[in-house]
Design a protein around this motif. Sequence first.
Motif, PDB file in Angstrom:
ATOM      1  N   GLY A  45       2.821 -12.677   1.978  1.00 39.77           N
ATOM      2  CA  GLY A  45       3.246 -13.843   2.753  1.00 39.77           C
ATOM      3  C   GLY A  45       4.055 -13.418   3.963  1.00 39.77           C
ATOM      4  O   GLY A  45       4.005 -12.262   4.408  1.00 39.77           O
ATOM      5  N   TYR A  46       4.811 -14.370   4.509  1.00 38.06           N
ATOM      6  CA  TYR A  46       5.658 -14.067   5.662  1.00 38.06           C
ATOM      7  C   TYR A  46       6.908 -13.326   5.219  1.00 38.06           C
ATOM      8  O   TYR A  46       7.565 -13.707   4.242  1.00 38.06           O
ATOM      9  N   ILE A  47       7.243 -12.291   5.965  1.00 35.14           N
ATOM     10  CA  ILE A  47       8.461 -11.515   5.736  1.00 35.14           C
ATOM     11  C   ILE A  47       9.327 -11.645   6.985  1.00 35.14           C
ATOM     12  O   ILE A  47       8.884 -11.341   8.098  1.00 35.14           O
ATOM     13  N   GLU A  67      10.791  -1.180   5.111  1.00 33.74           N
ATOM     14  CA  GLU A  67      11.604  -2.318   4.671  1.00 33.74           C
ATOM     15  C   GLU A  67      10.740  -3.547   4.405  1.00 33.74           C
ATOM     16  O   GLU A  67      10.996  -4.314   3.462  1.00 33.74           O
ATOM     17  N   VAL A  68       9.703  -3.732   5.213  1.00 40.49           N
ATOM     18  CA  VAL A  68       8.796  -4.862   5.001  1.00 40.49           C
ATOM     19  C   VAL A  68       8.078  -4.733   3.668  1.00 40.49           C
ATOM     20  O   VAL A  68       7.980  -5.701   2.894  1.00 40.49           O
ATOM     21  N   ILE A  69       7.582  -3.528   3.373  1.00 36.15           N
ATOM     22  CA  ILE A  69       6.877  -3.310   2.107  1.00 36.15           C
ATOM     23  C   ILE A  69       7.829  -3.528   0.928  1.00 36.15           C
ATOM     24  O   ILE A  69       7.451  -4.116  -0.095  1.00 36.15           O
ATOM     25  N   GLU A  70       9.061  -3.104   1.084  1.00 38.18           N
ATOM     26  CA  GLU A  70      10.049  -3.312   0.014  1.00 38.18           C
ATOM     27  C   GLU A  70      10.317  -4.798  -0.199  1.00 38.18           C
ATOM     28  O   GLU A  70      10.396  -5.274  -1.339  1.00 38.18           O
ATOM     29  N   LYS A  71      10.441  -5.566   0.903  1.00 38.36           N
ATOM     30  CA  LYS A  71      10.643  -7.009   0.773  1.00 38.36           C
ATOM     31  C   LYS A  71       9.435  -7.699   0.158  1.00 38.36           C
ATOM     32  O   LYS A  71       9.574  -8.755  -0.475  1.00 38.36           O
ATOM     33  N   ALA A  72       8.260  -7.099   0.357  1.00 43.58           N
ATOM     34  CA  ALA A  72       7.036  -7.666  -0.214  1.00 43.58           C
ATOM     35  C   ALA A  72       6.829  -7.215  -1.657  1.00 43.58           C
ATOM     36  O   ALA A  72       5.761  -7.461  -2.231  1.00 43.58           O
ATOM     37  N   GLY A  73       7.805  -6.553  -2.239  1.00 47.60           N
ATOM     38  CA  GLY A  73       7.737  -6.166  -3.645  1.00 47.60           C
ATOM     39  C   GLY A  73       6.999  -4.882  -3.917  1.00 47.60           C
ATOM     40  O   GLY A  73       6.729  -4.541  -5.073  1.00 47.60           O
ATOM     41  N   GLY A  74       6.642  -4.151  -2.857  1.00 53.41           N
ATOM     42  CA  GLY A  74       5.948  -2.882  -3.032  1.00 53.41           C
ATOM     43  C   GLY A  74       4.450  -3.051  -3.225  1.00 53.41           C
ATOM     44  O   GLY A  74       3.930  -4.159  -3.348  1.00 53.41           O
ATOM     45  N   PHE A  75       3.765  -1.917  -3.241  1.00 52.53           N
ATOM     46  CA  PHE A  75       2.313  -1.920  -3.391  1.00 52.53           C
ATOM     47  C   PHE A  75       1.927  -2.147  -4.845  1.00 52.53           C
ATOM     48  O   PHE A  75       2.610  -1.692  -5.766  1.00 52.53           O
ATOM     49  N   LYS A  76       0.789  -2.803  -5.043  1.00 57.31           N
ATOM     50  CA  LYS A  76       0.195  -2.877  -6.374  1.00 57.31           C
ATOM     51  C   LYS A  76      -0.493  -1.547  -6.700  1.00 57.31           C
ATOM     52  O   LYS A  76      -0.781  -0.746  -5.811  1.00 57.31           O
ATOM     53  N   ALA A  77      -0.771  -1.372  -7.984  1.00 51.33           N
ATOM     54  CA  ALA A  77      -1.354  -0.097  -8.429  1.00 51.33           C
ATOM     55  C   ALA A  77      -2.732   0.134  -7.814  1.00 51.33           C
ATOM     56  O   ALA A  77      -3.131   1.282  -7.607  1.00 51.33           O
TER      57      ALA A  77
END
Length: 470
Positions: A252-254, A265-275
């Motif tokens: 979504g929007y970050i 930081e954006v990836i961290e706010k997005a909860g990280g990558f899926k497996a």
Amino acid sequence: MKIIKSVFVLLFISQFSIAQSIDLNSSNSSAMAALNIISVTVGGDFIVNGTFPASQTERVDQFITRIYNEAKVATLTAVKDPNTFNRLKLEMESFAKRDILLKRFDGEEIKIDLARFRLTGNFELNPYLKNGDVIIFPVLDLDKNFIEITGAVNKDIVVNEDLTIPLKIQFVEGDMLSDAILFAQGINPAYKDVTKAEISRLSYDGGTEEIIVVEIADDFKLKIGDRIRVIADETQKRNFRVRIEGEVNKPGYIYITKDNTTIKEVIEKAGGFKANAGLKRAELIRGSNVYNSPIFSQEFETLMMQRMSDIQLEDSLSFLIDNKLRYSRGNLTLDFTKIFDDEYNDGKFIVKDDDYIFIPEKIDLVYVYGQVANPGYLEYAEDEDVFYYLDKAGGIGNTAKDEIYLIEGNTRAWIEVDEDENYSIAPGDFIWIPKDPPRTFDYYLNRIGNIAGIVGGIATVVLLLIQVGK
């Protein structure tokens, strides 16, 4: 305005059945009084002039709005040509809403300011009508009779159709700085410490400029043609954000800062990558207008790129294709597999407002197509070469050319396969076998004829040179 009036004359009469049934100049005044009907005249530079019935309970703004809307509908309904329609519509909307003169039957004169009334609700600026009133509109000339305001105010532009133009206000003698700010709908609360205004005042011949810096609280008296800039440091509290979609835990929007938020930081706010995130094919797309130029256009950019180029004709088509791809995507080169590795700078990349990040699902497939028996997706096998996948696809067909192409899934780079070389295949890659088109006898006959023509031409030139040398 004359065009509108002439178009409107006959159409507008039919809108007033009451006026048709009551003779305003006859002895029917008692009937009019019983219906609370009065006679009001409109003159000056307005959409329509004449004497019209009104109600004793109507104020000036209500009466003018009614007359205007009825005239506008009647006039535009009769116009079929779209260009004429738009021109008349624009012209009809341009009439003075300030410095309107209301003349009473008893000789009293009242200045009407409908623009101010609509912002303040002060009914002293919008009185009730009386029988025999005459409303006279001045000419609206915003090229000469104006004040303009911009800066730290709520409304400093006007959007008209597809045009964005500065807010110009009809000047009325006695206007103060507070009036201009009122018509700009006040100081914008997003700005801090707004206390001063800068007034640009030209000489009569327009050749010199006087800059007057005033305190807003002093309520400076304005003159016709003054241009006002309410001074404030530009606020940078904007809705900066990027959008991330695909294989992250919180897409979504970050929300980000201006020029200070990293992709990590954006990836961290997005909860990280899926497996199952396919990081090798992940993209950050910014668009082609990376400098946010307000005058950017693809056509202009293409012309600028070609203006001083010296590429050959055969290269120009490739250049146009590459440029089109640049306009469409504007990808930024990042290795998403290294974003969380502090030894590399990929994670320190600064994102910008409206950046788009897409993390695709990992694809453990290779696509084989063209002249093979069973084209389609094949499961990726680590350390296997091109010919492994060709065998899995049923082998090369009889109509295939003696060529094999490996197309990298990430870059779409084409590699012609050499049987003696070993190529690394990655998930998402493509393998294509082109077709060898069948050649008829006519094809070879034409080719031979072309070659014979060339050889004949060369032989003729040689013979001529020999003759000249004798």
